[in-house]
Write an enzyme that holds these catalytic residues in place. Sequence first.
Site, PDB file in Angstrom:
ATOM      1  N   LYS A   1      65.130  80.270 -21.855  1.00  0.00           N
ATOM      2  CA  LYS A   1      65.214  80.809 -20.534  1.00  0.00           C
ATOM      3  C   LYS A   1      64.866  82.455 -21.166  1.00  0.00           C
ATOM      4  CE  LYS A   1      69.001  82.394 -17.725  1.00  0.00           C
ATOM      5  NZ  LYS A   1      68.863  83.826 -17.341  1.00  0.00           N
ATOM      6  N   ASN A   2      65.226  83.290 -21.639  1.00  0.00           N
ATOM      7  CA  ASN A   2      65.573  84.411 -22.408  1.00  0.00           C
ATOM      8  C   ASN A   2      64.172  84.578 -22.660  1.00  0.00           C
ATOM      9  OD1 ASN A   2      67.566  84.966 -20.353  1.00  0.00           O
ATOM     10  ND2 ASN A   2      68.780  85.533 -21.023  1.00  0.00           N
TER      11      ASN A   2
ATOM     12  N   CYS B   1      73.983  92.875 -10.060  1.00  0.00           N
ATOM     13  CA  CYS B   1      74.254  91.117  -9.981  1.00  0.00           C
ATOM     14  C   CYS B   1      75.801  90.906  -9.999  1.00  0.00           C
ATOM     15  CB  CYS B   1      73.359  90.550 -10.555  1.00  0.00           C
ATOM     16  SG  CYS B   1      74.067  90.993 -12.273  1.00  0.00           S
TER      17      CYS B   1
ATOM     18  N   ARG C   1      73.663  97.094 -12.942  1.00  0.00           N
ATOM     19  CA  ARG C   1      72.754  96.707 -14.035  1.00  0.00           C
ATOM     20  C   ARG C   1      71.764  97.757 -13.096  1.00  0.00           C
ATOM     21  NH1 ARG C   1      72.819  90.750 -15.448  1.00  0.00           N
ATOM     22  NH2 ARG C   1      70.894  90.955 -17.149  1.00  0.00           N
ATOM     23  N   PRO C   2      71.856  98.953 -14.557  1.00  0.00           N
ATOM     24  CA  PRO C   2      70.650 100.311 -14.453  1.00  0.00           C
ATOM     25  C   PRO C   2      69.760  99.827 -15.021  1.00  0.00           C
ATOM     26  CG  PRO C   2      72.889 100.441 -15.982  1.00  0.00           C
ATOM     27  CD  PRO C   2      73.343  99.296 -15.025  1.00  0.00           C
TER      28      PRO C   2
ATOM     29  N   LEU D   1      67.294 103.124 -18.757  1.00  0.00           N
ATOM     30  CA  LEU D   1      66.035 103.006 -20.053  1.00  0.00           C
ATOM     31  C   LEU D   1      65.164 102.820 -19.929  1.00  0.00           C
ATOM     32  CD1 LEU D   1      68.998 101.260 -22.602  1.00  0.00           C
ATOM     33  CD2 LEU D   1      68.916 104.213 -21.877  1.00  0.00           C
TER      34      LEU D   1
ATOM     35  N   ASP E   1      76.875  86.324 -23.645  1.00  0.00           N
ATOM     36  CA  ASP E   1      76.183  85.263 -22.732  1.00  0.00           C
ATOM     37  C   ASP E   1      77.309  83.886 -22.900  1.00  0.00           C
ATOM     38  OD1 ASP E   1      72.422  85.929 -22.343  1.00  0.00           O
ATOM     39  OD2 ASP E   1      74.467  86.802 -20.924  1.00  0.00           O
TER      40      ASP E   1
ATOM     41  N   ARG F   1      70.078  77.940 -12.728  1.00  0.00           N
ATOM     42  CA  ARG F   1      69.264  79.263 -12.661  1.00  0.00           C
ATOM     43  C   ARG F   1      68.598  79.599 -14.558  1.00  0.00           C
ATOM     44  NH1 ARG F   1      72.028  84.361 -12.324  1.00  0.00           N
ATOM     45  NH2 ARG F   1      69.357  85.033 -13.577  1.00  0.00           N
TER      46      ARG F   1
END
Length: 416
Positions: A22-23, A116, A121-122, A125, A305, A397
Site C-alpha cells: 500500500k505504502n 488521525c 500528523r504535522p 517538513l 507499523d 484501508r
Amino acid sequence: MSVLQIAGGRPLSGIVRVQGAKNSALPIMAAAVLAEGISVIENCPKLSDTDVTIRILRYIGCEVWQDGDCLYIDSSKPIIPEIPDSLMGEMRSSVVFLGAILARAGEARLSTPGGCELGPRPIDLHISALRTLGTEIDDSGGRLVCKTAGLVGGRIDFPNPSVGATENAMLAATRAEGVTVITNAAKEPEIEDLQSFLQKTGALVAGAGTSQIRIRGTGAAHGARHRVIPDRIAACTWLAACASAGGEVKLYDTEPRHYLSVIHSLHEMGCSIEAGEGMVTIKRKDTLRAPRPIITNPYPAFPTDAQPPLMAAALKAEGTTVFVENIFENRYRHAEEMKRMGADIKTEGKTAIVCGVRKLKGAVVKAADLRGGAALAVAALGAEGVSEIRGLNHIDRGYESIETALAELGAEVQRI
Ligand code: EPZ
C-alpha cells in the site's frame, strides 16, 4: 456494518500470497501525475486507500482504469491543481499529491490533512522542503495554497527522516531546475520503489535507500510500467498471526530482507523462520518467550507499523515484553481492546509493558486504526473461543480482504 468473527485457539496451517505494498502504490500513483502519458502499475493492492487515490486522480483530470491487479493511469491532459476537502479528509496520505500536482501544474490547493487515529500528523517538513524548492505556501486557515513561478533545485536537510516528506520532496524535485540534494532522507523500501518508478519515467533520481538522495530536474516525464514491491507490513501481520496461534504457515511473493528486524524479534520469541527466494516459512510449536525490547524507529530499525501485530503475538509470551513507540504519539489504542481478551498490558507515554498471560479469551473488540485493527485479529487467533472485531473500515484501508488471507492460513474466520 460488517464485523469479523474469529474462532481462535487453534494452530494455523496454510500458504498465502502477500499483496502489493500500500505504502508504495500510493506515492507511485501520485508520481504518475508527473508522467504525461499512460502509466501501468502492476501488483496494485485493492484497498479503500487505493480507491480514494483513484478518485483523487480522476478528480484532477487523469483517466484511470483497472485490469486485474494492473492500474492504468493516463495523465496526458492538463491537471486541475486542487484536491477537494471531502477527498483529503478520507485519507491523510493524500498529502503526497502536493509535490506532484505542484510540479506538474505550478500550483496546488488542498486542505491540511490534519491528525488521525495515531495522533497529530504535522506536515511542517513537507512544507519546508517545498519552500526550499521555490514554492510560496500559504498554510493558514486549514488549507494549503501553493504556487511557484518555477521550481529550483536546492538542498533539503530533514531534521528527522519522514517517509511522506521525502516522497513529496522527490516528486517536486524531478521538475525543479538543476540539482536537489535531500539529506537525512527516509530509507524505507517504498522510497526505493518510488525512485525505481521515477527512473522508468525518465526522471534523474539516485540514492534512495540511503540517507542522501540526489535529483536532477528534467522536463516532462513519460508514462512507465512498474510492478509494486510486496507489502512488508502485511507479511509481518501474517507472521505475527502464526506466532500468536501457533502452527506453520508459508508466505510467497514476499521480500524478507524488507523486514529483517521483525523476523529477528519473532526468532527471539522462539519461532523458527526460514526465508527463501520470495518465500518465508514460520513455525511456532512451543510457548513463546518474551523477546528483547521492541523499539520502533525509522527504517531499517523495527517498523512502527509492525508494533501492533507483534504486541498481539507477545500477549502470551512467557515473561515481560517491553515496547517503545518512537514514531507516533498515540499508537497503543489496541492495548485497551486486547485487555478485554485478558491481556496484561500497561502503557505509559511511549512505553508499553506486556506481561505474558497463560490464556486469552475471545471478546467483542473494536479497531481504532489500521494496524491496531489487524493486531486485534492476530490476538483473536491466539484466544480461546470466538472474538468479534468491529471497525473493519480501518482494516480494509490497508489489507485486501483480511478474512480471505487468514482463512488461507487455516483460520476459522468470517466477515458477517
Ligand atoms: C508513512 O507515514 C506511512 N504511510 C505510515 O504507515 C508509516 O507508519 C510511517 O510512514 C512511518 O514509517 C504511508 O506511507 C502512506 P512519517 P508518514 O512522515 O509519511 C513526523 C500505515 O499503517 N513528521 O515518516 O505520515 C511524524 O509526526 C501507515 O500504513 C513531522 O514531524 O510518516 C512522525 O512522528 C501509518 N513533520 C514521524 O515524523 C512532518 O512534516 C514519521 O512520520 C512529517 C512527519
